[in-house]
Design a protein around this motif. Sequence first.
Motif, PDB file in Angstrom:
ATOM      1  N   MET A   1       0.837  -1.172   0.000  1.00  0.00           N
ATOM      2  CA  MET A   1       0.000   0.000   0.000  1.00  0.00           C
ATOM      3  C   MET A   1       0.888   1.243   0.000  1.00  0.00           C
ATOM      4  O   MET A   1       1.821   1.346   0.779  1.00  0.00           O
ATOM      5  CB  MET A   1      -0.909  -0.030   1.235  1.00  0.00           C
ATOM      6  N   ALA A   2       0.599   2.184  -0.862  1.00  0.00           N
ATOM      7  CA  ALA A   2       1.376   3.419  -0.936  1.00  0.00           C
ATOM      8  C   ALA A   2       1.234   4.207   0.355  1.00  0.00           C
ATOM      9  O   ALA A   2       0.195   4.153   1.014  1.00  0.00           O
ATOM     10  CB  ALA A   2       0.904   4.272  -2.117  1.00  0.00           C
ATOM     11  N   GLU A   3       2.292   4.950   0.718  1.00  0.00           N
ATOM     12  CA  GLU A   3       2.301   5.715   1.970  1.00  0.00           C
ATOM     13  C   GLU A   3       1.097   6.650   2.096  1.00  0.00           C
ATOM     14  O   GLU A   3       0.574   6.841   3.168  1.00  0.00           O
ATOM     15  CB  GLU A   3       3.587   6.531   2.086  1.00  0.00           C
ATOM     16  N   ASP A   4       0.655   7.262   0.988  1.00  0.00           N
ATOM     17  CA  ASP A   4      -0.450   8.214   1.070  1.00  0.00           C
ATOM     18  C   ASP A   4      -1.794   7.622   0.664  1.00  0.00           C
ATOM     19  O   ASP A   4      -2.789   8.332   0.582  1.00  0.00           O
ATOM     20  CB  ASP A   4      -0.150   9.459   0.239  1.00  0.00           C
ATOM     21  N   ALA A   5      -1.845   6.310   0.421  1.00  0.00           N
ATOM     22  CA  ALA A   5      -3.107   5.660   0.080  1.00  0.00           C
ATOM     23  C   ALA A   5      -4.020   5.646   1.297  1.00  0.00           C
ATOM     24  O   ALA A   5      -3.573   5.586   2.432  1.00  0.00           O
ATOM     25  CB  ALA A   5      -2.858   4.236  -0.404  1.00  0.00           C
ATOM     26  N   MET A   6      -5.314   5.704   1.032  1.00  0.00           N
ATOM     27  CA  MET A   6      -6.279   5.688   2.129  1.00  0.00           C
ATOM     28  C   MET A   6      -6.951   4.327   2.189  1.00  0.00           C
ATOM     29  O   MET A   6      -7.202   3.695   1.179  1.00  0.00           O
ATOM     30  CB  MET A   6      -7.305   6.801   1.939  1.00  0.00           C
ATOM     31  N   ARG A   7      -7.257   3.890   3.405  1.00  0.00           N
ATOM     32  CA  ARG A   7      -7.954   2.633   3.625  1.00  0.00           C
ATOM     33  C   ARG A   7      -9.461   2.886   3.635  1.00  0.00           C
ATOM     34  O   ARG A   7      -9.904   4.024   3.780  1.00  0.00           O
ATOM     35  CB  ARG A   7      -7.505   2.014   4.942  1.00  0.00           C
ATOM     36  N   LYS A   8     -10.227   1.843   3.551  1.00  0.00           N
ATOM     37  CA  LYS A   8     -11.676   1.927   3.553  1.00  0.00           C
ATOM     38  C   LYS A   8     -12.156   2.705   4.784  1.00  0.00           C
ATOM     39  O   LYS A   8     -11.690   2.464   5.890  1.00  0.00           O
ATOM     40  CB  LYS A   8     -12.264   0.519   3.553  1.00  0.00           C
ATOM     41  N   ASN A   9     -13.083   3.633   4.559  1.00  0.00           N
ATOM     42  CA  ASN A   9     -13.738   4.457   5.587  1.00  0.00           C
ATOM     43  C   ASN A   9     -12.857   5.557   6.183  1.00  0.00           C
ATOM     44  O   ASN A   9     -13.307   6.259   7.083  1.00  0.00           O
ATOM     45  CB  ASN A   9     -14.306   3.604   6.721  1.00  0.00           C
ATOM     46  N   GLU A  10     -11.623   5.722   5.743  1.00  0.00           N
ATOM     47  CA  GLU A  10     -10.810   6.820   6.245  1.00  0.00           C
ATOM     48  C   GLU A  10     -11.287   8.126   5.613  1.00  0.00           C
ATOM     49  O   GLU A  10     -11.783   8.142   4.486  1.00  0.00           O
ATOM     50  CB  GLU A  10      -9.331   6.593   5.950  1.00  0.00           C
ATOM     51  N   ARG A  11     -11.140   9.217   6.355  1.00  0.00           N
ATOM     52  CA  ARG A  11     -11.515  10.543   5.866  1.00  0.00           C
ATOM     53  C   ARG A  11     -10.330  11.470   5.996  1.00  0.00           C
ATOM     54  O   ARG A  11      -9.569  11.391   6.950  1.00  0.00           O
ATOM     55  CB  ARG A  11     -12.664  11.127   6.700  1.00  0.00           C
ATOM     56  N   ARG A  12     -10.193  12.370   5.032  1.00  0.00           N
ATOM     57  CA  ARG A  12      -9.118  13.344   5.066  1.00  0.00           C
ATOM     58  C   ARG A  12      -9.697  14.738   4.933  1.00  0.00           C
ATOM     59  O   ARG A  12     -10.879  14.894   4.651  1.00  0.00           O
ATOM     60  CB  ARG A  12      -8.093  13.081   3.965  1.00  0.00           C
ATOM     61  N   ILE A  13      -8.868  15.719   5.153  1.00  0.00           N
ATOM     62  CA  ILE A  13      -9.268  17.116   5.053  1.00  0.00           C
ATOM     63  C   ILE A  13      -8.214  17.856   4.239  1.00  0.00           C
ATOM     64  O   ILE A  13      -7.030  17.533   4.304  1.00  0.00           O
ATOM     65  CB  ILE A  13      -9.424  17.733   6.466  1.00  0.00           C
ATOM     66  N   ASP A  14      -8.637  18.840   3.449  1.00  0.00           N
ATOM     67  CA  ASP A  14      -7.692  19.696   2.736  1.00  0.00           C
ATOM     68  C   ASP A  14      -7.252  20.800   3.688  1.00  0.00           C
ATOM     69  O   ASP A  14      -8.082  21.521   4.242  1.00  0.00           O
ATOM     70  CB  ASP A  14      -8.341  20.319   1.492  1.00  0.00           C
ATOM     71  N   LEU A  15      -5.966  20.925   3.890  1.00  0.00           N
ATOM     72  CA  LEU A  15      -5.429  21.899   4.831  1.00  0.00           C
ATOM     73  C   LEU A  15      -4.574  22.928   4.118  1.00  0.00           C
ATOM     74  O   LEU A  15      -3.808  22.580   3.209  1.00  0.00           O
ATOM     75  CB  LEU A  15      -4.554  21.195   5.877  1.00  0.00           C
ATOM     76  N   THR A  86      -9.965  10.547  10.278  1.00  0.00           N
ATOM     77  CA  THR A  86     -10.207   9.204  10.801  1.00  0.00           C
ATOM     78  C   THR A  86      -9.244   8.247  10.120  1.00  0.00           C
ATOM     79  O   THR A  86      -8.794   8.498   9.003  1.00  0.00           O
ATOM     80  CB  THR A  86     -11.658   8.745  10.553  1.00  0.00           C
ATOM     81  N   GLN A  87      -8.945   7.164  10.814  1.00  0.00           N
ATOM     82  CA  GLN A  87      -8.000   6.186  10.286  1.00  0.00           C
ATOM     83  C   GLN A  87      -8.507   4.773  10.541  1.00  0.00           C
ATOM     84  O   GLN A  87      -9.269   4.536  11.465  1.00  0.00           O
ATOM     85  CB  GLN A  87      -6.633   6.365  10.946  1.00  0.00           C
ATOM     86  N   SER A  88      -8.034   3.872   9.701  1.00  0.00           N
ATOM     87  CA  SER A  88      -8.326   2.444   9.834  1.00  0.00           C
ATOM     88  C   SER A  88      -7.002   1.711  10.000  1.00  0.00           C
ATOM     89  O   SER A  88      -6.472   1.139   9.047  1.00  0.00           O
ATOM     90  CB  SER A  88      -9.055   1.926   8.590  1.00  0.00           C
ATOM     91  N   PRO A  89      -6.447   1.719  11.199  1.00  0.00           N
ATOM     92  CA  PRO A  89      -5.093   1.205  11.387  1.00  0.00           C
ATOM     93  C   PRO A  89      -4.920  -0.283  11.092  1.00  0.00           C
ATOM     94  O   PRO A  89      -3.825  -0.712  10.776  1.00  0.00           O
ATOM     95  CB  PRO A  89      -4.789   1.521  12.852  1.00  0.00           C
ATOM     96  N   LYS A  90      -5.970  -1.059  11.189  1.00  0.00           N
ATOM     97  CA  LYS A  90      -5.840  -2.501  10.935  1.00  0.00           C
ATOM     98  C   LYS A  90      -6.228  -2.877   9.518  1.00  0.00           C
ATOM     99  O   LYS A  90      -6.269  -4.046   9.181  1.00  0.00           O
ATOM    100  CB  LYS A  90      -6.694  -3.281  11.934  1.00  0.00           C
ATOM    101  N   SER A  91      -6.558  -1.899   8.680  1.00  0.00           N
ATOM    102  CA  SER A  91      -6.990  -2.140   7.298  1.00  0.00           C
ATOM    103  C   SER A  91      -8.212  -3.051   7.221  1.00  0.00           C
ATOM    104  O   SER A  91      -8.419  -3.735   6.238  1.00  0.00           O
ATOM    105  CB  SER A  91      -5.850  -2.736   6.460  1.00  0.00           C
ATOM    106  N   ASP A  92      -9.040  -3.067   8.277  1.00  0.00           N
ATOM    107  CA  ASP A  92     -10.223  -3.926   8.273  1.00  0.00           C
ATOM    108  C   ASP A  92     -11.508  -3.128   8.052  1.00  0.00           C
ATOM    109  O   ASP A  92     -12.601  -3.659   8.163  1.00  0.00           O
ATOM    110  CB  ASP A  92     -10.318  -4.726   9.578  1.00  0.00           C
ATOM    111  N   GLY A  93     -11.364  -1.835   7.762  1.00  0.00           N
ATOM    112  CA  GLY A  93     -12.529  -0.989   7.524  1.00  0.00           C
ATOM    113  C   GLY A  93     -13.054  -0.312   8.774  1.00  0.00           C
ATOM    114  O   GLY A  93     -13.808   0.643   8.691  1.00  0.00           O
ATOM    115  N   ALA A  94     -12.679  -0.786   9.966  1.00  0.00           N
ATOM    116  CA  ALA A  94     -13.091  -0.129  11.207  1.00  0.00           C
ATOM    117  C   ALA A  94     -12.283   1.146  11.366  1.00  0.00           C
ATOM    118  O   ALA A  94     -11.073   1.139  11.174  1.00  0.00           O
ATOM    119  CB  ALA A  94     -12.871  -1.054  12.399  1.00  0.00           C
TER     120      ALA A  94
END
Length: 156
Positions: A1-15, A86-94
């Motif tokens: 997985m690329a360093e900046d790739a997002m996992r399922k259900n993660e949210r980001r913000i433009d800063l 938000t983050q999904s540290p286990k890559s399980d969607g939670a």
Amino acid sequence: MAEDAMRKNERRIDLPRAADAHLRFIGQIRTPWTDRSQCPRQGALDGPECRLVLDPIWEPALAGLEAYARIEVLYWLDRSRRDLLTQSPKSDGATTGTFSLRSPVRPNPIGTSLVRLERIEGCDVVVRGLDCLDRTPLLDIKPDRCAYTPQVPPKA
């Protein structure tokens, strides 16, 4: 997985680019890890020796540090993204909020580790217990707050 790739259900913000803090790096950290996938999730006090390599001007600031068995190291996680809410540290969607994690991905990527002080060699502080990439910028070193005894009289 690329360093900046997002996992399922993660949210980001433009800063917008931050311009309000001016930090002074006091050196860099040398560890055996060159890729985030190699880094331990948390450092272990019996882990490999790592070095806090201070700029020579800071050598006098190390006086007295050898009296402490454990020290706190603060560092700048310069290769971490800063935009996840938000983050999904286990890559399980939670998912969970960034502030409820010790993830390196945070608005201000300041890392902190309580490490075992092995020895001081000139401008190098040799420790065990880090969990950051090689050449991570070093922000600060402090005595373990539990072991710290004030060296000045108590406030009246």
